[in-house]
Design a protein around this motif. Structure first.
Motif, PDB file in Angstrom:
ATOM      1  N   ALA A 209       0.790  -1.253   0.008  1.00  0.00           N
ATOM      2  CA  ALA A 209       0.202  -0.057  -0.192  1.00  0.00           C
ATOM      3  C   ALA A 209       0.794   1.211   0.043  1.00  0.00           C
ATOM      4  CB  ALA A 209      -0.928   0.001   1.184  1.00  0.00           C
ATOM      5  N   THR A 210       1.963   1.224   0.787  1.00  0.00           N
ATOM      6  CA  THR A 210       3.143   2.169   0.718  1.00  0.00           C
ATOM      7  C   THR A 210       4.359   1.664   0.603  1.00  0.00           C
ATOM      8  OG1 THR A 210       3.583   2.263   3.109  1.00  0.00           O
ATOM      9  CG2 THR A 210       1.574   3.461   2.476  1.00  0.00           C
ATOM     10  N   VAL A 211       5.342   2.542   0.012  1.00  0.00           N
ATOM     11  CA  VAL A 211       6.476   2.259  -0.016  1.00  0.00           C
ATOM     12  C   VAL A 211       7.219   2.274   1.349  1.00  0.00           C
ATOM     13  CG1 VAL A 211       8.859   2.684  -1.088  1.00  0.00           C
ATOM     14  CG2 VAL A 211       7.014   3.259  -2.476  1.00  0.00           C
ATOM     15  N   ALA A 212       6.764   3.272   2.253  1.00  0.00           N
ATOM     16  CA  ALA A 212       7.298   3.333   3.431  1.00  0.00           C
ATOM     17  C   ALA A 212       7.222   2.268   4.517  1.00  0.00           C
ATOM     18  CB  ALA A 212       6.504   4.407   4.232  1.00  0.00           C
ATOM     19  N   GLN A 213       6.180   1.260   4.136  1.00  0.00           N
ATOM     20  CA  GLN A 213       5.951   0.259   5.047  1.00  0.00           C
ATOM     21  C   GLN A 213       6.827  -0.837   4.933  1.00  0.00           C
ATOM     22  OE1 GLN A 213       2.213  -0.430   2.723  1.00  0.00           O
ATOM     23  NE2 GLN A 213       2.440  -2.665   3.469  1.00  0.00           N
ATOM     24  N   LYS A 214       7.845  -0.992   3.745  1.00  0.00           N
ATOM     25  CA  LYS A 214       8.749  -1.752   3.460  1.00  0.00           C
ATOM     26  C   LYS A 214       9.831  -1.462   4.750  1.00  0.00           C
ATOM     27  CE  LYS A 214       8.158  -1.930  -1.345  1.00  0.00           C
ATOM     28  NZ  LYS A 214       8.881  -2.406  -2.730  1.00  0.00           N
ATOM     29  N   ALA A 215       9.910  -0.381   5.330  1.00  0.00           N
ATOM     30  CA  ALA A 215      11.024  -0.116   6.354  1.00  0.00           C
ATOM     31  C   ALA A 215      10.400  -1.001   7.603  1.00  0.00           C
ATOM     32  CB  ALA A 215      11.433   1.103   6.673  1.00  0.00           C
ATOM     33  N   LEU A 216       9.442  -1.215   7.815  1.00  0.00           N
ATOM     34  CA  LEU A 216       8.855  -1.782   9.157  1.00  0.00           C
ATOM     35  C   LEU A 216       9.488  -3.222   9.192  1.00  0.00           C
ATOM     36  CD1 LEU A 216       4.789  -0.898   8.730  1.00  0.00           C
ATOM     37  CD2 LEU A 216       6.687   0.162  10.279  1.00  0.00           C
ATOM     38  N   ALA A 217       9.673  -3.633   8.135  1.00  0.00           N
ATOM     39  CA  ALA A 217      10.263  -5.282   8.024  1.00  0.00           C
ATOM     40  C   ALA A 217      11.623  -5.277   8.656  1.00  0.00           C
ATOM     41  CB  ALA A 217      10.296  -5.958   6.784  1.00  0.00           C
ATOM     42  N   TYR A 218      12.275  -4.172   8.598  1.00  0.00           N
ATOM     43  CA  TYR A 218      13.572  -3.792   9.140  1.00  0.00           C
ATOM     44  C   TYR A 218      13.623  -3.064  10.414  1.00  0.00           C
ATOM     45  CZ  TYR A 218      14.224  -5.497   4.499  1.00  0.00           C
ATOM     46  OH  TYR A 218      14.431  -6.250   3.366  1.00  0.00           O
ATOM     47  N   ASP A 219      12.310  -3.000  10.922  1.00  0.00           N
ATOM     48  CA  ASP A 219      12.168  -2.229  12.385  1.00  0.00           C
ATOM     49  C   ASP A 219      12.919  -0.750  12.219  1.00  0.00           C
ATOM     50  OD1 ASP A 219      10.452  -3.151  14.047  1.00  0.00           O
ATOM     51  OD2 ASP A 219      11.862  -4.331  15.219  1.00  0.00           O
ATOM     52  N   MET A 220      12.663  -0.166  11.158  1.00  0.00           N
ATOM     53  CA  MET A 220      13.282   1.100  11.126  1.00  0.00           C
ATOM     54  C   MET A 220      12.394   2.092  11.231  1.00  0.00           C
ATOM     55  SD  MET A 220      15.656   2.017   7.683  1.00  0.00           S
ATOM     56  CE  MET A 220      16.545   0.614   7.602  1.00  0.00           C
ATOM     57  N   PRO A 221      12.519   3.275  11.890  1.00  0.00           N
ATOM     58  CA  PRO A 221      11.466   4.391  11.688  1.00  0.00           C
ATOM     59  C   PRO A 221      11.167   4.682  10.413  1.00  0.00           C
ATOM     60  CG  PRO A 221      13.262   4.831  13.458  1.00  0.00           C
ATOM     61  CD  PRO A 221      13.720   3.525  12.486  1.00  0.00           C
ATOM     62  N   THR A 222       9.891   5.001   9.829  1.00  0.00           N
ATOM     63  CA  THR A 222       9.553   5.267   8.656  1.00  0.00           C
ATOM     64  C   THR A 222       8.426   6.420   8.766  1.00  0.00           C
ATOM     65  OG1 THR A 222       8.908   4.343   6.559  1.00  0.00           O
ATOM     66  CG2 THR A 222       8.061   3.275   8.487  1.00  0.00           C
ATOM     67  N   ILE A 223       8.456   7.000   7.628  1.00  0.00           N
ATOM     68  CA  ILE A 223       7.187   7.983   7.421  1.00  0.00           C
ATOM     69  C   ILE A 223       6.979   8.117   5.903  1.00  0.00           C
ATOM     70  CG2 ILE A 223       8.874   9.865   7.445  1.00  0.00           C
ATOM     71  CD1 ILE A 223       6.748  11.678   9.044  1.00  0.00           C
ATOM     72  N   GLN A 224       5.737   8.714   5.772  1.00  0.00           N
ATOM     73  CA  GLN A 224       5.328   8.973   4.328  1.00  0.00           C
ATOM     74  C   GLN A 224       5.209  10.272   4.325  1.00  0.00           C
ATOM     75  OE1 GLN A 224       1.382   8.144   2.318  1.00  0.00           O
ATOM     76  NE2 GLN A 224       2.619   6.795   0.994  1.00  0.00           N
ATOM     77  N   VAL A 225       5.734  11.106   3.477  1.00  0.00           N
ATOM     78  CA  VAL A 225       5.411  12.363   3.531  1.00  0.00           C
ATOM     79  C   VAL A 225       5.212  12.951   2.019  1.00  0.00           C
ATOM     80  CG1 VAL A 225       7.232  12.970   5.242  1.00  0.00           C
ATOM     81  CG2 VAL A 225       7.583  13.287   2.770  1.00  0.00           C
ATOM     82  N   ASP A 226       4.250  14.175   1.809  1.00  0.00           N
ATOM     83  CA  ASP A 226       4.036  14.765   0.872  1.00  0.00           C
ATOM     84  C   ASP A 226       5.139  15.218   0.089  1.00  0.00           C
ATOM     85  OD1 ASP A 226       3.310  16.367  -1.279  1.00  0.00           O
ATOM     86  OD2 ASP A 226       1.525  17.469  -0.148  1.00  0.00           O
ATOM     87  N   GLY A 227       5.669  14.674  -0.835  1.00  0.00           N
ATOM     88  CA  GLY A 227       7.001  14.896  -1.255  1.00  0.00           C
ATOM     89  C   GLY A 227       6.996  16.204  -1.969  1.00  0.00           C
ATOM     90  N   ASN A 228       5.929  16.886  -2.160  1.00  0.00           N
ATOM     91  CA  ASN A 228       6.058  18.277  -2.854  1.00  0.00           C
ATOM     92  C   ASN A 228       5.863  19.129  -1.960  1.00  0.00           C
ATOM     93  OD1 ASN A 228       6.327  16.769  -5.338  1.00  0.00           O
ATOM     94  ND2 ASN A 228       4.254  17.292  -6.125  1.00  0.00           N
ATOM     95  N   ASP A 229       5.786  19.143  -0.885  1.00  0.00           N
ATOM     96  CA  ASP A 229       5.721  19.929   0.459  1.00  0.00           C
ATOM     97  C   ASP A 229       7.114  20.074   1.056  1.00  0.00           C
ATOM     98  OD1 ASP A 229       5.600  20.943   2.899  1.00  0.00           O
ATOM     99  OD2 ASP A 229       3.917  19.678   3.579  1.00  0.00           O
ATOM    100  N   LEU A 230       7.604  21.190   0.692  1.00  0.00           N
ATOM    101  CA  LEU A 230       9.050  21.432   1.144  1.00  0.00           C
ATOM    102  C   LEU A 230       9.030  21.322   2.767  1.00  0.00           C
ATOM    103  CD1 LEU A 230      11.924  22.475   0.357  1.00  0.00           C
ATOM    104  CD2 LEU A 230      10.986  24.814   0.921  1.00  0.00           C
ATOM    105  N   LEU A 231       8.069  21.968   3.464  1.00  0.00           N
ATOM    106  CA  LEU A 231       8.160  21.967   4.885  1.00  0.00           C
ATOM    107  C   LEU A 231       8.170  20.487   5.389  1.00  0.00           C
ATOM    108  CD1 LEU A 231       6.190  25.000   5.877  1.00  0.00           C
ATOM    109  CD2 LEU A 231       8.461  24.883   5.309  1.00  0.00           C
ATOM    110  N   ALA A 232       7.263  19.466   5.012  1.00  0.00           N
ATOM    111  CA  ALA A 232       7.114  18.093   5.309  1.00  0.00           C
ATOM    112  C   ALA A 232       8.350  17.401   5.075  1.00  0.00           C
ATOM    113  CB  ALA A 232       5.904  17.630   4.666  1.00  0.00           C
ATOM    114  N   VAL A 233       8.803  17.528   3.928  1.00  0.00           N
ATOM    115  CA  VAL A 233      10.073  16.875   3.617  1.00  0.00           C
ATOM    116  C   VAL A 233      11.242  17.254   4.449  1.00  0.00           C
ATOM    117  CG1 VAL A 233      11.906  16.559   1.851  1.00  0.00           C
ATOM    118  CG2 VAL A 233       9.604  16.581   1.167  1.00  0.00           C
ATOM    119  N   HIS A 234      11.348  18.508   4.774  1.00  0.00           N
ATOM    120  CA  HIS A 234      12.510  19.141   5.728  1.00  0.00           C
ATOM    121  C   HIS A 234      12.361  18.783   7.068  1.00  0.00           C
ATOM    122  CE1 HIS A 234      14.588  22.017   8.244  1.00  0.00           C
ATOM    123  NE2 HIS A 234      15.388  21.901   7.318  1.00  0.00           N
ATOM    124  N   LYS A 235      10.882  18.667   7.541  1.00  0.00           N
ATOM    125  CA  LYS A 235      10.911  18.161   8.927  1.00  0.00           C
ATOM    126  C   LYS A 235      11.122  16.636   9.140  1.00  0.00           C
ATOM    127  CE  LYS A 235       8.347  18.194  12.924  1.00  0.00           C
ATOM    128  NZ  LYS A 235       9.060  17.024  13.577  1.00  0.00           N
TER     129      LYS A 235
END
Lengths: 374, 332
Positions: A209-235
């Motif tokens: 459903a998301t690309v971000a969830q692939k990181a869950l398999a590696y117990d890695m902190p993960t997040i999906q952001v609006d990649g066209n939103d400079l502020l969200a990407v930066h944060k």
């Protein structure tokens, strides 16, 4: 034995600035100041101009194949700006030029690269990055290894590696994620999910459903952001980078964006994607919303836009000039960088490169030891 | 590990020598790290890294996840990050998954970045047949890597050469594939200096001097050649050359020898076609054409898949085949 849940997780989505340039005030706290936003918006205008000119250089036969970055500037700039220039290390693929420029790569190097000149990869001393990586997904292992070296040397430095949604199908992606997680190295995996891997759409690339969830398999902190939103990407990037710097290990960021142009100048996306889909994304362009935001704050105007675009044209013209006026590479460059020290056989090939036979001993036929000019 | 009483008395095996070189270099240079499958606590499946983790810690002798591309790719990153990684690929047959990282990245980085980024690493790989191992544990792929610009390839077969070449490889500014002939791992002992020494990469060794015929080999086959030479008629004076470095080739030593003897037999385990024997033959005809008294002969593995171990000794060049080839070459 009762059945029980042994693992559960969810993926957060972050947007701070919407398509209309409206900002969530609470989330926007601790992100970029208006002064920074203004500066980065102007920088994005320069980058967009370079991208457009690069396209034209290819079309007019002055440059080889080029992959446009258009529409993905917020992902590159937001993440690149969150990393410390001169300290952190960027390991890119090829659609985040703006991040590389922020970290000191001279702009004409990108043009040189696509003009078929290795000197575009000759990263200057003190600029912390690897050159563009053309094969898909192999560079994430290098980023993991570089981060591992930082950890071993106890240097508070972080690597950030870029790749697309398609790259997450590669085995090397999973090996890199697993190594990074197992070894807890300071590496940020930054996926520019631009929806297309040449002609294959994201939902055909994976059933997740998301690309971000692939990181869950590696117990890695993960997040999906609006990649066209400079502020969200930066944060998201700043959080991940600082976590890594503090010893918190690797993180994953999926920046949802869109490849507004063809895959490269050798591609024609009209063959496989609906123009309606493209049109819908045009309005989500990261630069449109930044302009709206700045205008609403009275920090920007049509005049300023015009002036900035003019300035960008002049600036980029100089970049093109730098790329086009560089002297032709030395022919000996073909040989001289294979090893630190050139082996005897290679030296012989270099010496005899213009003759029909590389290295046979002409004295046996009664000829001079060195070939004569033919 | 420090030398045992057994080593002091009877000499070191290939395994002992490589272990000693790793141990000494890790003592000398903090940047050196060993990584791979089972190289840490277990000391490697051949025990080549035995005791290193105990001495240098799990940060420098690292049991990685089981993924060859991951091992090679992160080793490249470690090298770029200023370390001197020594990745181990457990058997040459498992190089496949790491091939892309090794040939398309490690080998090319200096060239593609015009010297800005380099990959000083030593890839250790047990190689070759003759130990009754399972499938894909017995191949000889050295020519594949010799054919990859940007890689150096070495294959020492004695403890003395292994130690000196490994130390040279680790200190080399470019990636080196260090093949360890597993058939020799424990089959031969010799006394070697305990102190630090290097053998330059790219130098062949004249094992025994002779005037009638040149025999060139490397890896475990060198010992088969020695056995073959032992059985030759007394009046035959054969010169045996251990190539030691597969790339860059020590052309001078080969050329000088063949110009002297006029005859040459090349012996290797790898398949004949496009094996290193083909390249050596070409070098010899380029430089020794007027000196040759007989065609250059190759005693090699066949152009087949390496058989399972019941038939492996039929595949590998042995003293009889080598001896026969020498006699034939002398008959011209």
């Amino acid at each position: 034995m009762p059945s029980r849940t042994v693992y559960s997780a969810s993926v957060e989505y972050l947007q701070i600035m919407d398509e209309e340039g409206h900002v969530d005030a609470k989330l926007a706290k601790d992100t970029l100041s208006d002064e920074e936003i203004l500066k980065l918006y102007q920088f994005m205008i320069d980058c967009r101009q370079l991208d457009e000119i690069a396209f034209k250089l290819q079309r007019s036969g002055r440059m080889g194949t080029y992959p446009q970055n258009k529409g993905q500037e917020a992902a590159a700039v937001g993440s690149g700006y969150a990393a410390k220039k001169g300290v952190d290390f960027l390991v890119p693929c090829y659609r985040e030029n703006a991040a590389l420029f922020l970290h000191g790569l001279p702009m004409h190097y990108i043009l040189l690269h696509w003009m078929g000149d290795e000197r575009g990869n000759q990263i200057p001393e003190g600029v912390n990055m690897t050159p563009l990586s053309i094969p898909i997904g192999t560079q994430m292992l290098h980023a993991t290894g570089i981060a591992w070296a930082f950890k071993l040397k106890k240097e508070p430095r972080v690597t950030i590696t870029y790749f697309g949604d398609g790259a997450t199908s590669e085995g090397d992606f999973h090996e890199a994620m697993n190594f990074a997680s197992t070894l807890q190295v300071p590496c940020v995996f930054f996926c520019q999910n631009n929806q297309w891997a040449i002609s294959v759409p994201r939902d055909q690339q994976m059933n997740s459903a998301t690309v971000a969830q692939k990181a869950l398999a590696y117990d890695m902190p993960t997040i999906q952001v609006d990649g066209n939103d400079l502020l969200a990407v930066h944060k998201a990037s700043k959080d991940a980078i600082e976590r890594a710097r503090q010893g918190g290990g690797p993180s994953f960021i999926e920046a949802v964006t869109y490849r507004l142009a063809d895959h490269t100048t050798a591609d024609d996306a009209r063959r496989y994607r609906d123009t309606k889909e493209v049109d819908a994304w045009v309005g989500k362009d990261p630069m449109i919303r930044l302009r709206k935001y700045l205008e609403r704050k009275n920090l920007w105007s049509d005049e300023k836009q015009k002036a900035a675009e003019e300035k960008a044209k002049i600036f980029v013209a100089d970049v093109v000039k730098a790329a086009e006026t560089i002297e032709k590479p030395l022919i000996s460059d073909i040989f001289d960088y294979t090893f630190a020290e050139i082996p005897e056989e290679l030296e012989r090939q270099k010496r005899t490169m213009r003759t029909s036979s590389l290295g046979q001993d002409p004295t046996q036929a009664g000829l001079a030891a060195e070939p004569t000019a033919y | 590990m420090p030398r045992t009483e057994m080593m002091k008395e009877k000499g070191l095996t290939l395994v002992d020598a490589i272990n000693e070189a790793l141990y000494q270099e890790m003592e000398r240079d903090d940047r050196v790290v060993c990584l791979g499958e089972d190289v840490g606590l277990n000391g490697g499946v051949f025990r080549v890294t035995d005791g290193l983790q105990k001495r240098f810690g799990a940060d420098r002798v690292v049991d990685t996840p089981l993924a060859e591309s991951g091992i090679m790719g992160t080793a490249i990153g470690l090298a770029m990050g200023g370390m001197r990684p020594i990745p181990e690929i457990q058997f040459e047959g498992f190089m496949g998954p790491a091939y892309d990282q090794l040939t398309n990245h490690a080998a090319r980085y200096r060239t593609r970045s015009r010297g800005a980024i380099t990959v000083p690493m030593t890839v250790r790989v047990p190689v070759g047949g003759g130990i009754h191992a399972p499938e894909l544990h017995s191949d000889s792929p050295e020519s594949i890597y010799a054919h990859t610009p940007g890689l150096k390839v070495v294959m020492p077969c004695t403890p003395y050469d292994a130690k000196g070449l490994l130390l040279a490889a680790i200190r080399d500014p470019d990636p080196v594939v260090f093949f360890e002939p597993k058939r020799v791992y424990r089959s031969y002992r010799e006394q070697i200096p305990e102190e630090d020494y290097t053998i330059p990469i790219g130098q062949a060794k004249v094992v025994s001097e002779g005037t009638d015929i040149t025999v060139v080999s490397w890896g475990a086959s060198v010992f088969e050649c020695l056995a073959a030479l032992d059985k030759l008629p007394e009046d035959v004076s054969a010169e045996l050359i251990d190539l030691r470095t597969i790339y860059p080739i020590d052309q001078d030593t080969i050329i000088q020898s063949v110009q002297k003897t006029g005859r040459c037999v090349i012996v290797h385990e790898a398949p004949k076609t496009c094996g290193m024997g083909a390249e050596l033959s070409a070098i010899i005809q380029e430089h020794c054409f007027l000196h040759l008294k007989a065609p250059v002969q190759r005693v090699a593995g066949f152009d087949t898949v390496m058989p399972y171990y019941k038939l492996e000794l039929e595949y590998l060049p042995n003293a009889e085949r080598i001896g026969e080839s020498i006699v034939q070459t002398l008959s011209y």
